[in-house]
Design an enzyme around this catalytic site. Structure first.
Site, PDB file in Angstrom:
ATOM      1  N   SER A 219      25.876  27.862  61.662  1.00 36.36           N
ATOM      2  CA  SER A 219      26.943  27.044  62.234  1.00 36.36           C
ATOM      3  C   SER A 219      28.199  27.169  61.380  1.00 36.36           C
ATOM      4  CB  SER A 219      26.502  25.581  62.312  1.00 36.36           C
ATOM      5  OG  SER A 219      26.314  25.068  61.014  1.00 36.36           O
ATOM      6  N   ARG A 223      31.235  28.770  63.325  1.00 42.14           N
ATOM      7  CA  ARG A 223      32.310  27.834  63.658  1.00 42.14           C
ATOM      8  C   ARG A 223      33.659  28.458  63.288  1.00 42.14           C
ATOM      9  NH1 ARG A 223      31.057  24.212  60.498  1.00 42.14           N
ATOM     10  NH2 ARG A 223      29.855  22.911  61.913  1.00 42.14           N
ATOM     11  N   ASN A 227      36.437  29.685  66.100  1.00 39.49           N
ATOM     12  CA  ASN A 227      37.782  29.114  66.153  1.00 39.49           C
ATOM     13  C   ASN A 227      38.849  30.177  65.985  1.00 39.49           C
ATOM     14  OD1 ASN A 227      38.081  26.053  66.341  1.00 39.49           O
ATOM     15  ND2 ASN A 227      36.291  26.305  65.041  1.00 39.49           N
TER      16      ASN A 227
END
Lengths: 348, 156
Positions: A219, A223, A227
């Site tokens: 994660s 992440r 993004n």
């Protein structure tokens, strides 16, 4: 850019393609060829390296270390200068963060957090470089592909996340010892009766805990990747939709048709003169610094807005918003790293 | 999403950068910050101490001023007293001197008067005789009447 007049799909794909150098079964260590890119990359498999990502990443890392090392060398107890001030602000910020979040004793965590924060921030910052600028320049120099934002490459983000993961495992085992194994096997279900624990709960516990443990680095890495990839994608899409070449916005074009080709030059010279005049007023002491900054921002926003209305303005707007995103993502990566390491140090 | 050697390359680079940061960058900056903090603390403390010292000195100065004022007031009072005393003494002396002078003048006057009386007394006999001669138009034997004349003179 692929070819002279790329289609939209080609344009986007080109922007999302890494420069690959790898061990090709037939050609040995070589670049993936422009015209056989997909096949070459597939043939190279795992033994390939995204040269653009890794080189930009290393270069940005050197910029980070260079600036901070210079500041560290010059660090005195006297009044700090501008560069030193900002570096010290960064260091103090990270120190405060680590002090608040991390309760163990570890000399590695704070420098690790600092490195991650500044490095990731710099990598993300590359997102603000106009999307076509570097790839196009390098393309003209004969480099077929170039992705200049390392954090839009999952290899980079996952590489760092796995680095953090290795540290998490190392400290978990070092600090907790058998306790770490107990944490993996005896949580969250625990009945107190050994035959129940070992037959039913053990597999469930191991499964849940291992998934939870593995979810952390993935994660963390995904992440940041997600993004940044999305942000870069939006820049590319805006560029595709509006074809935002320099000064070719609606009003810029209108002005050009009214006043001729030299208008852009004159326009920017006027803007430059206004900006310099404002700075001059400030230096003469006729304008407070806060007001000057505000005025400059308004002037530049107006100038930029006028010149880049439509595509350019969209790029500019998204870039302003993206400044928040890149800072926030760098911060989140740092905070989560510290939190995960803190959890690895907590002995129950 | 091609996962390949880049991943391990980045891990290695990451490790090297973190190690470098830990060895050379972080401690130097943190130490400088700590030292500056200490220095500023010391500076503030010194400033505090200095202001406290200043206050003490001011108090002391004020005390001394008060003392000096009191002393001065005492001296002035004493001087006034002494001046009054001197004036009184001078008055007394003047009165005494005046009295003395008066007494001396009185004595001189008395003496003068006595002398005049004596003179008058010594001359009264002759005057009386002269008067009597004039009255009697005769020579009076002074010696024959001496006793009477002396008695007359004594009555003066």
């Amino acid at each position: 850019m692929a070819g002279e007049n790329p289609t939209t799909v080609e344009y986007i794909q080109h922007h999302l393609t890494n420069l690959v150098y790898g061990n090709h079964p037939e050609h040995g260590w070589s670049f993936a060829r422009y015209d056989h890119y997909a096949a070459d990359v597939q043939a190279m498999g795992f033994s390939a390296i995204h040269l653009d990502s890794i080189l930009w990443s290393i270069g940005l890392g050197f910029i980070f270390l260079g600036i901070f090392r210079a500041a560290a060398k010059k660090a005195t107890t006297g009044v700090p200068g501008g560069l030193q001030n900002s570096v010290e602000w960064c260091v103090e910020f990270i120190e405060g963060l680590v002090k608040d979040t991390f309760h163990g004793r570890n000399k590695l965590v704070a420098p690790l957090a600092l490195t991650i924060f500044v490095w990731v921030f710099l990598m993300n910052l590359m997102d603000l470089v106009p999307v076509d600028l570097v790839p196009h320049l390098l393309y003209m120099l004969g480099v077929p592909y170039q992705k200049i934002v390392p954090s839009t490459d999952p290899n980079i983000t996952l590489g760092m996340a796995l680095g953090v993961f290795v540290l998490m495992l190392f400290y978990s085992i070092k600090i907790k010892g058998w306790g770490f194994l107990k944490e993996l096997t005896m949580n969250p279900f625990h009945s107190g009766k050994w035959y129940l624990d070992f037959t039913i709960f053990l597999p469930i516990n191991i499964f849940m805990e291992v998934v939870g443990l593995l979810a952390k680095p993935f994660s963390l890495g995904l992440r940041l990747f997600g993004n940044m990839y999305a942000g870069e994608m939006i820049f590319i899409l805006i560029a595709v939709m509006f074809g935002a070449a320099f000064g070719a916005g609606a009003i810029g074009g209108g002005f050009q048709s009214l006043f001729g080709e030299t208008f852009n030059l004159v326009y920017w010279l006027i803007v430059l003169a206004v900006v310099i005049f404002t700075c001059w007023l400030n230096m003469k002491g006729k304008l407070a610094t806060g007001k000057t900054i505000l005025l400059l921002i308004v002037q530049l926003a107006l100038a930029g807005g006028l010149s880049f209305v439509s595509g350019g303005f969209m790029q500019w707007g998204w870039a302003v918003f993206h400044i928040l995103v890149i800072t926030l993502q760098a911060f989140i990566f740092t905070v989560l790293t510290v939190v995960y390491l803190s959890m690895a140090h907590e002995d129950h | 999403m091609n996962i390949n050697l880049t991943l391990f390359g980045q891990m290695a680079v990451f490790a090297i950068f973190v190690w470098f940061c830990m060895k050379t960058v972080w401690p130097a900056i943190i130490n400088a910050l700590e030292e500056r903090k200490k220095k500023i603390e010391e500076g503030l403390e010194a400033a505090d101490r200095a202001s406290r010292d200043l206050e003490l000195a001011q108090n002391k100065a004020a005390d001394q001023m008060k003392e000096a004022k009191q002393e001065a007031a005492g001296i002035i009072e004493q001087a006034n007293k002494r001046a009054n005393q001197i004036v009184d003494e001078a008055k007394e002396q003047a009165i005494a001197e005046g009295n003395r002078l008066k007494a001396a003048a009185q004595a001189e006057i008395d003496q003068e008067m006595n002398r005049a009386k004596e003179e008058l007394r010594s001359k009264v006999a002759a005057l009386a005789v002269q008067g009597a001669e004039k009255i009697l138009e005769t020579q009076i034997d002074e010696n024959a009447n001496r006793d009477m004349l002396d008695k007359l003179a004594a009555q003066l």
